[in-house]
Motif scaffolding. Structure first.
Motif, short mmCIF file in Angstrom:
data_model
loop_
_atom_site.label_atom_id
_atom_site.label_comp_id
_atom_site.label_asym_id
_atom_site.label_seq_id
_atom_site.Cartn_x
_atom_site.Cartn_y
_atom_site.Cartn_z
N ARG A 5 19.08 -37.20 -18.82
CA ARG A 5 17.96 -36.25 -18.75
C ARG A 5 16.68 -36.92 -19.23
O ARG A 5 15.61 -36.72 -18.66
CB ARG A 5 18.31 -35.04 -19.62
CG ARG A 5 17.29 -33.96 -19.63
CD ARG A 5 17.75 -32.79 -20.52
NE ARG A 5 16.93 -31.63 -20.35
CZ ARG A 5 15.71 -31.48 -20.84
NH1 ARG A 5 15.15 -32.45 -21.53
NH2 ARG A 5 15.01 -30.37 -20.62
N GLU A 6 16.80 -37.74 -20.27
CA GLU A 6 15.63 -38.43 -20.81
C GLU A 6 15.07 -39.43 -19.81
O GLU A 6 13.85 -39.63 -19.72
CB GLU A 6 15.98 -39.14 -22.13
CG GLU A 6 16.22 -38.20 -23.29
CD GLU A 6 17.55 -37.43 -23.19
OE1 GLU A 6 18.50 -37.95 -22.57
OE2 GLU A 6 17.60 -36.31 -23.73
N ASP A 7 15.96 -40.08 -19.02
CA ASP A 7 15.51 -41.00 -17.97
C ASP A 7 14.66 -40.26 -16.94
O ASP A 7 13.61 -40.75 -16.52
CB ASP A 7 16.69 -41.66 -17.26
CG ASP A 7 17.50 -42.59 -18.16
OD1 ASP A 7 16.92 -43.15 -19.11
OD2 ASP A 7 18.71 -42.74 -17.90
N VAL A 8 15.12 -39.08 -16.56
CA VAL A 8 14.40 -38.28 -15.58
C VAL A 8 13.03 -37.88 -16.13
O VAL A 8 12.00 -38.01 -15.45
CB VAL A 8 15.20 -37.02 -15.18
CG1 VAL A 8 14.37 -36.09 -14.31
CG2 VAL A 8 16.48 -37.42 -14.46
N LEU A 9 13.00 -37.42 -17.36
CA LEU A 9 11.74 -36.98 -17.95
C LEU A 9 10.76 -38.15 -18.13
O LEU A 9 9.56 -38.00 -17.94
CB LEU A 9 11.99 -36.28 -19.28
CG LEU A 9 12.80 -34.97 -19.17
CD1 LEU A 9 13.10 -34.41 -20.55
CD2 LEU A 9 12.07 -33.97 -18.31
N ARG A 10 11.30 -39.32 -18.47
CA ARG A 10 10.43 -40.50 -18.62
C ARG A 10 9.85 -40.91 -17.27
O ARG A 10 8.67 -41.20 -17.17
CB ARG A 10 11.22 -41.65 -19.23
CG ARG A 10 10.47 -42.96 -19.25
CD ARG A 10 10.47 -43.59 -20.61
NE ARG A 10 9.95 -44.94 -20.59
CZ ARG A 10 8.65 -45.23 -20.72
NH1 ARG A 10 7.79 -44.27 -20.88
NH2 ARG A 10 8.23 -46.47 -20.70
N CYS A 11 10.68 -40.94 -16.23
CA CYS A 11 10.18 -41.29 -14.90
C CYS A 11 9.16 -40.26 -14.41
O CYS A 11 8.16 -40.63 -13.80
CB CYS A 11 11.34 -41.38 -13.90
SG CYS A 11 12.36 -42.85 -14.13
N ALA A 12 9.42 -39.00 -14.68
CA ALA A 12 8.48 -37.95 -14.29
C ALA A 12 7.14 -38.14 -15.01
O ALA A 12 6.07 -38.00 -14.41
CB ALA A 12 9.06 -36.58 -14.58
N SER A 18 5.12 -32.99 -13.22
CA SER A 18 5.59 -31.99 -14.18
C SER A 18 6.80 -31.29 -13.55
O SER A 18 6.67 -30.66 -12.50
CB SER A 18 4.49 -30.99 -14.51
OG SER A 18 4.02 -30.36 -13.34
N LEU A 19 7.94 -31.45 -14.17
CA LEU A 19 9.17 -30.85 -13.66
C LEU A 19 9.47 -29.57 -14.43
O LEU A 19 9.33 -29.53 -15.65
CB LEU A 19 10.34 -31.81 -13.81
CG LEU A 19 10.30 -33.09 -12.99
CD1 LEU A 19 11.51 -33.96 -13.32
CD2 LEU A 19 10.26 -32.79 -11.51
#
Length: 94
Positions: A5-12, A18-19
């Motif tokens: 989840r942290e990987d996704v938020l960092r890439c975003a 903003s997801l």
């Protein structure tokens, strides 16, 4: 390949996206699938494959540099959504 989840938020954040909370999990699954597929390409036997060099020895086709009819300033600005003193008005980016 494992994507957190942290990987996704960092890439975003890096992509200035903003997801919503409900978008994080589908994005995580899609990223994991893409990375797994990319990793599977490493298993292909490419030792005997020559690099593609076709086309590098041929010059690119070019058109002749010929004078054409040009726009007047009024014609160029005719469809501009906003103009000021004969110039296009665009939003500031910095």
């Amino acid at each position: 390949m494992e994507v957190t989840r942290e990987d996704v938020l960092r890439c975003a954040a890096l992509a200035h996206l903003s997801l919503q909370e409900e978008e994080v999990e589908p994005m995580r699954a899609a990223m994991a699938q893409m990375l797994t597929h990319a990793a599977s390409l490493d298993e292909l036997p490419l030792d005997q494959v020559e690099p593609m060099l076709a086309g590098l020895d041929r010059p690119l086709p070019r058109r002749k540099d010929e004078a054409h009819e040009v726009f007047t300033q009024a014609q160029a600005l005719a469809n501009a959504p906003e103009q000021d003193h004969g110039q296009f008005v665009v939003p500031k980016v910095l």
